[in-house]
Scaffold this motif. Structure first.
Motif, mmCIF file in Angstrom:
data_model
loop_
_atom_site.group_PDB
_atom_site.id
_atom_site.type_symbol
_atom_site.label_atom_id
_atom_site.label_comp_id
_atom_site.label_asym_id
_atom_site.label_seq_id
_atom_site.Cartn_x
_atom_site.Cartn_y
_atom_site.Cartn_z
ATOM 1 N N UNK A 159 1.647 -4.016 5.958
ATOM 2 C CA UNK A 159 1.221 -4.703 4.317
ATOM 3 C C UNK A 159 -0.359 -4.870 4.667
ATOM 4 N N UNK A 160 -1.061 -4.996 3.485
ATOM 5 C CA UNK A 160 -2.230 -5.476 3.151
ATOM 6 C C UNK A 160 -2.276 -5.863 1.620
ATOM 7 N N UNK A 161 -3.230 -6.881 1.303
ATOM 8 C CA UNK A 161 -3.152 -7.279 -0.251
ATOM 9 C C UNK A 161 -4.852 -6.704 -0.677
ATOM 10 N N UNK A 162 -4.846 -7.054 -1.751
ATOM 11 C CA UNK A 162 -6.221 -6.716 -2.629
ATOM 12 C C UNK A 162 -7.326 -7.544 -1.975
ATOM 13 N N UNK A 163 -7.292 -8.711 -1.583
ATOM 14 C CA UNK A 163 -8.124 -9.401 -0.857
ATOM 15 C C UNK A 163 -8.527 -9.190 0.540
ATOM 16 N N UNK A 164 -7.755 -8.206 1.112
ATOM 17 C CA UNK A 164 -7.971 -7.545 2.589
ATOM 18 C C UNK A 164 -7.029 -8.342 3.588
ATOM 19 N N UNK A 165 -6.186 -9.303 3.294
ATOM 20 C CA UNK A 165 -5.487 -9.581 4.351
ATOM 21 C C UNK A 165 -4.455 -8.665 4.821
ATOM 22 N N UNK A 166 -4.322 -8.438 6.007
ATOM 23 C CA UNK A 166 -3.326 -7.550 6.711
ATOM 24 C C UNK A 166 -2.095 -8.400 7.396
ATOM 25 N N UNK A 167 -0.683 -7.768 7.232
ATOM 26 C CA UNK A 167 0.265 -8.761 7.567
ATOM 27 C C UNK A 167 1.129 -7.678 8.396
ATOM 28 N N UNK A 181 -5.640 0.082 11.431
ATOM 29 C CA UNK A 181 -5.175 1.346 10.826
ATOM 30 C C UNK A 181 -3.901 1.258 9.757
ATOM 31 N N UNK A 182 -4.512 1.484 8.800
ATOM 32 C CA UNK A 182 -3.596 1.318 7.431
ATOM 33 C C UNK A 182 -3.818 2.381 6.670
ATOM 34 N N UNK A 183 -2.612 2.990 6.114
ATOM 35 C CA UNK A 183 -2.897 3.864 4.971
ATOM 36 C C UNK A 183 -2.495 3.084 3.659
ATOM 37 N N UNK A 184 -2.940 4.122 2.725
ATOM 38 C CA UNK A 184 -2.730 3.475 1.207
ATOM 39 C C UNK A 184 -1.586 2.929 0.716
ATOM 40 N N UNK A 185 -0.242 3.521 1.310
ATOM 41 C CA UNK A 185 1.117 2.969 1.203
ATOM 42 C C UNK A 185 1.528 1.790 1.608
ATOM 43 N N UNK A 186 0.431 1.026 2.426
ATOM 44 C CA UNK A 186 0.787 -0.332 2.789
ATOM 45 C C UNK A 186 0.004 -1.371 1.907
ATOM 46 N N UNK A 187 -0.788 -0.828 0.732
ATOM 47 C CA UNK A 187 -1.050 -1.855 -0.169
ATOM 48 C C UNK A 187 -0.156 -2.459 -0.905
ATOM 49 N N UNK A 190 2.486 -4.180 -0.063
ATOM 50 C CA UNK A 190 3.712 -4.352 0.435
ATOM 51 C C UNK A 190 4.019 -5.551 1.021
ATOM 52 N N UNK A 191 4.968 -6.215 1.020
ATOM 53 C CA UNK A 191 5.319 -7.474 1.549
ATOM 54 C C UNK A 191 5.793 -7.632 2.907
ATOM 55 N N UNK A 192 5.078 -8.818 3.728
ATOM 56 C CA UNK A 192 5.390 -9.072 4.920
ATOM 57 C C UNK A 192 4.949 -10.641 4.925
#
Length: 116
Positions: free
Chosen positions: A41-49, A72-78, A80-82
Motif C-alpha cells: 500500500x501507499x498513500x497520497x503523501x508518498x508513504x509506503x506500507x 516497486x508499486x503498481x497503481x492498485x496499491x494506492x 490500500x490499507x496496511x
C-alpha cells in the motif's frame, strides 16, 4: 538440479516470502549497492506500507544499508490499507510503477518511473 535448504525462520504463505530469523544480521554486516522491494500500500503523501512486521524490518534495514533503493508499486496499491510504514517516496532512488499511477503523485515526486 539443485536443492534449496531453508534453515529456520518464517515462511509467509500470502506473499511467498521466507524470512530467516537472523535476516537483520545480514543487513547489518553487508553494504548493498541496489535494493529492490515492494509495498502492499501507499498513500497520497508518498508513504509506503507493508503488513508483515518481520519483512518490514528487513526491508528497512536493506534500505538503510543500500546505496540506491527502488520501490516497486503498481497503481492498485494506492490507498490500500496496511499498518507498518516502510519509507516515504522522497527517500527512494526511484519508484517504479505502471501507467495508471495517480497523476497527482507524478507532480509531487520527480523520482517516479513508469514501466512500459
Amino acid at each position: 538440479m539443485k536443492d534449496v535448504v531453508l534453515m529456520g525462520g518464517l515462511f509467509r504463505e500470502k506473499s511467498q516470502v521466507f524470512i530467516p530469523g537472523n535476516a537483520n544480521k545480514y543487513f547489518q554486516e553487508f553494504r548493498i549497492h541496489k535494493a529492490f522491494y515492494s509495498a502492499i500500500a501507499f498513500d497520497k503523501i508518498g508513504n509506503a506500507f507493508d503488513d508483515f512486521l518481520p519483512e518490514n524490518n528487513v526491508i528497512k534495514m536493506a534500505i538503510e544499508n543500500s546505496e540506491q533503493n527502488y520501490l516497486l508499486v503498481d497503481s492498485t496499491k494506492l490507498n490500500n490499507y496496511a499498518i507498518n510504514p516502510i519509507v516515504n517516496m522522497i527517500n527512494v532512488t526511484n519508484v517504479i510503477s505502471d501507467q495508471e499511477i495517480n497523476k497527482d503523485l507524478l507532480t509531487k515526486f520527480n523520482n517516479i518511473v513508469i514501466a512500459k
